[in-house]
Design an enzyme around this catalytic site. Structure first.
Site, PDB file in Angstrom:
ATOM      1  CG  PHE A  74       0.399   0.515  -4.729  1.00  0.00           C
ATOM      2  CD1 PHE A  74      -0.966   0.627  -4.577  1.00  0.00           C
ATOM      3  CD2 PHE A  74       1.203   0.685  -3.609  1.00  0.00           C
ATOM      4  CE1 PHE A  74      -1.538   0.902  -3.333  1.00  0.00           C
ATOM      5  CE2 PHE A  74       0.652   0.955  -2.361  1.00  0.00           C
ATOM      6  CZ  PHE A  74      -0.729   1.067  -2.232  1.00  0.00           C
TER       7      PHE A  74
ATOM      8  CG  ASP B 221       7.549   4.164  -4.744  1.00  0.00           C
ATOM      9  OD1 ASP B 221       8.108   3.744  -3.708  1.00  0.00           O
ATOM     10  OD2 ASP B 221       6.311   4.197  -4.877  1.00  0.00           O
TER      11      ASP B 221
ATOM     12  CE  LYS C 177       5.265  -1.676   1.689  1.00  0.00           C
ATOM     13  NZ  LYS C 177       4.295  -2.157   2.681  1.00  0.00           N
TER      14      LYS C 177
ATOM     15  CB  THR D   4       2.908  17.696  13.579  1.00  0.00           C
ATOM     16  OG1 THR D   4       1.828  18.596  13.339  1.00  0.00           O
ATOM     17  CG2 THR D   4       3.239  17.695  15.070  1.00  0.00           C
TER      18      THR D   4
END
Length: 502
Positions: free
Chosen positions: A220, A329, A360, A384
Site C-alpha cells: 500500500f 516507503d 503520519k 502550490t
C-alpha cells in the site's frame, strides 16, 4: 507478564444503558514497576458511559450522511478538547485507550503539553495566517526549521529533504524524482531535447518515456492515481480506477517468530528475490525498464508482512545492478514507532536507500534523497504548497520530546511487553490467535477469520479500546510513542477478557 486483574470491574445501569466501568487493580509486581505518566494529567483508564456508538454520535452521523453520503467509515465523533495522552474521548463522554492512533498518525497522543506550547506561539499564528507557497515565497525561518526538525533526524547517508502535504503525494513526487534521475543519467547528464519537450506535451515518446516502477503484492503506497498502480493490498482501493502497466513481485510470506524459522524463511525470501530479478528482466524486454522499486519495511495495510534484513540487503543489491532506484516507503513506519526513528535502520544496509518517504507520525509529508536525485530544472517537482510550514513548528517540538523523554526506549519497552503478551495469549487461545509479530509497537497478530478480527475490534471499542485491522484477518496496533507499560497491560488484559468470551 502481569495482566490487570478484573476483580474490581463492575457494571451499572444508567438510563437503561449498561455501563462498563473498568477500575483494574494491578498485580503487585506490575504496580511497583509502573512508569510515571508522560502526560501528567492523563486519564487512568478507559470509561464507557453509553452504548457505543452513543446517541450524540448517532445523531451527528445522520447529519453528516445528509451532507456527504459517504459516512461508511466513521466510527465515532471525537471530543478532542477532552482527549488526553493515549485516551480519546467521544462526544458522548466515552473514553477509549487509543491503540490505533488515528491510523498511526499522532506521535505524542492527544493534547501533549509540548505541542500545546508549540502551537500557542506567535510564530505559528503568523505562519497560519500568512500561509506561504513554499516553492516560491518560503518564510525566512524555514531553512532553519527544516534543519532542526528534519535534517536532525535524517536517515544516515541522505543529505536532502523535500516537504510535501501527505504520504501519497510524498510517494508520487519521490518517484517523479527517480524518473527524472533515470532519464538524466540515460542522457549522460544532458538536459531534455526540444523533441522531448514537444512530444511530452502529447504523452508520446521520447518525452514521455515508457518507464515502470516495481512494487510488491500486498503493498500500500497511497490512493492517488499513480500510487494505486503500486498498491496491491485491498480490491476496494483499486476497483474501477484505471491503472498503469507496472510490475509487482511477491513479498515474502514468512513464518513467525522469525528466529525459529530462519531456514524456511530464507528459502521464501530467495524465491521472492528471484521474482524481482525476473520482473526487472521481463519489463526491460517489454521496453518498459524499471526505473525504481518502492517497498515498505512492513507491509501495513496488506497485513503487517515482515521481511528480514537479508531480504532488503539483497533487494538493494539487485536494484543497484539493474540501475533502478531503491525507494523505502516509511510513511507508516517512520518517526519512532519501530523503536528507531527509521525502520530501515535495523537492516544495516551497506549504504543508504536512494529515497526514503515519510508522513503520519512526522506530521508533515516529505522524502529524503541522495543529492544525485535532486531535480535539475526548476518546476519539475512543484506545487502550490510544497508542504505546510506550521507542521515544522510542531515537528520541532515532537523531535525535542522524543529525545528529552527517551521515547524510543519507551517504544522498545512497550513493544516487548505487548509482543510477549500476545505470544502468551496466542498460546492460551491457539484457536483464535497466531503469528504475533512486530517491531517496536508496530505490532500485529492474526485472527482465525476476518469475522473474528472484526468482532474483536467491535468488542474492544464497546469496552473502551480502539483497535485496528489490516490484511484479511490481522489485528494491528499503532499506538502513540507515549504508550507506556501500564497502557500495554491494560490492552493485554482487555484482549484476554475478549478472547475468553468468544
Amino acid at each position: 507478564m502481569a495482566f490487570f486483574n478484573r476483580l474490581s470491574q463492575s457494571a451499572r445501569n444508567v438510563a437503561g444503558t449498561t455501563v462498563r466501568v473498568s477500575t483494574p487493580i494491578r498485580h503487585k509486581a506490575s504496580a511497583s514497576a509502573a512508569a510515571p505518566k508522560l502526560v501528567p494529567d492523563e486519564y487512568d483508564g478507559p470509561l464507557v458511559k453509553t452504548q457505543v456508538p452513543g446517541p450524540k454520535t448517532q445523531e451527528l452521523l445522520q447529519r453528516m450522511d445528509n451532507i456527504t453520503r459517504n459516512t461508511g467509515t466513521i466510527q465515532l465523533f471525537a471530543d478532542y478538547k477532552a482527549s488526553k495522552g493515549n485516551f480519546l474521548v467521544d462526544v458522548d463522554g466515552n473514553r477509549y485507550l487509543d491503540c490505533f492512533n488515528q491510523i498511526s498518525s499522532v506521535p505524542l497522543g492527544y493534547n501533549h503539553p509540548a505541542l500545546i506550547q508549540a502551537v500557542s506561539s506567535p510564530d505559528l499564528a503568523t505562519s497560519m495566517i500568512n500561509r506561504s507557497a513554499l516553492g516560491v515565497f518560503p518564510p525566512g525561518e524555514y531553512p532553519g526549521r527544516m534543519e532542526e526538525a528534519l535534517l536532525s533526524i535524517a536517515p544516515k547517508g541522505l543529505e536532502c529533504v523535500q516537504t510535501m502535504m501527505c504520504g501519497s503525494c510524498s510517494n508520487e513526487n519521490a518517484l517523479k524524482q527517480t524518473f527524472l534521475q533515470y532519464r538524466t543519467k540515460a542522457r549522460g547528464g544532458a538536459m531534455p531535447t526540444q523533441e522531448e519537450y514537444d512530444s511530452a506535451m502529447h504523452n508520446q515518446l521520447p518525452g514521455a518515456p515508457d518507464l515502470s516502477i516495481l512494487s510488491f503484492n500486498g503493498a500500500f503506497h497511497g490512493r492517488t492515481i499513480g500510487m494505486l498502480s503500486l498498491t496491491h493490498s485491498k480490491p476496494i482501493h483499486k476497483v474501477d480506477i484505471p491503472s498503469l502497466d507496472w510490475p509487482a513481485s511477491d513479498f515474502p510470506a514468512l513464518k513467525y517468530p522469525l528466529h525459529q524459522y530462519e531456514q524456511e524463511n530464507r528459502v521464501e525470501e530467495d524465491r521472492c528475490l528471484q521474482m524481482v530479478r525476473d520482473k526487472i528482466a521481463e519489463y526491460a524486454a517489454k521496453g518498459k525498464p524499471v526505473a525504481a522499486c518502492i517497498v515498505e519495511p512492513v507491509q501495513a495495510e496488506g497485513g503487517d508482512h515482515h521481511a528480514t534484513p537479508y531480504f532488503f540487503i539483497q533487494l538493494q543489491k539487485i536494484l543497484k545492478e539493474a540501475g533502478a532506484a531503491f525507494v523505502v516507503d516509511e510513511v507508516q513506519t517512520g518517526g519512532g514507532i519501530a523503536g528507531t526513528i527509521w525502520a530501515h535502520e535495523q537492516w544495516n544496509l551497506p549504504e543508504a536507500p536512494d529515497v526514503v518517504t515519510f508522513a503520519k507520525k512526522l506530521i508533515t509529508g516529505g522524502y529524503y534523497y541522495k543529492p544525485e536525485f535532486a531535480p535539475k530544472l526548476a518546476y519539475q517537482v512543484f506545487n502550490t504548497w510544497m508542504g505546510e510550514p506550521t507542521k515544522l513548528i510542531m515537528l520541532e517540538a515532537i523531535v525535542d520530546t522524543i529525545k528529552k523523554d527517551n521515547l524510543l526506549e519507551v517504544v522498545q519497552n512497550s513493544g516487548k511487553i505487548i509482543l510477549s503478551g500476545l505470544e502468551e495469549l496466542q498460546a492460551k487461545y491457539p484457536q483464535f490467535l497466531s503469528r504475533a509479530r512486530g517491531m517496536g509497537t508496530f505490532i500485529a497478530v492474526d485472527l482465525s477469520s476476518p469475522e473474528t478480527a472484526a468482532d474483536i475490534v467491535t468488542r474492544g471499542r464497546k469496552a473502551g479500546f480502539i483497535l485496528g485491522t489490516c490484511g484479511k484477518q490481522s489485528l494491528r496496533l499503532r499506538p502513540a510513542l507515549i504508550f507506556q507499560s501500564q497502557h500495554a497491560e491494560m490492552l493485554l488484559d482487555e484482549l484476554d477478557h475478549i478472547l475468553s468470551e468468544l
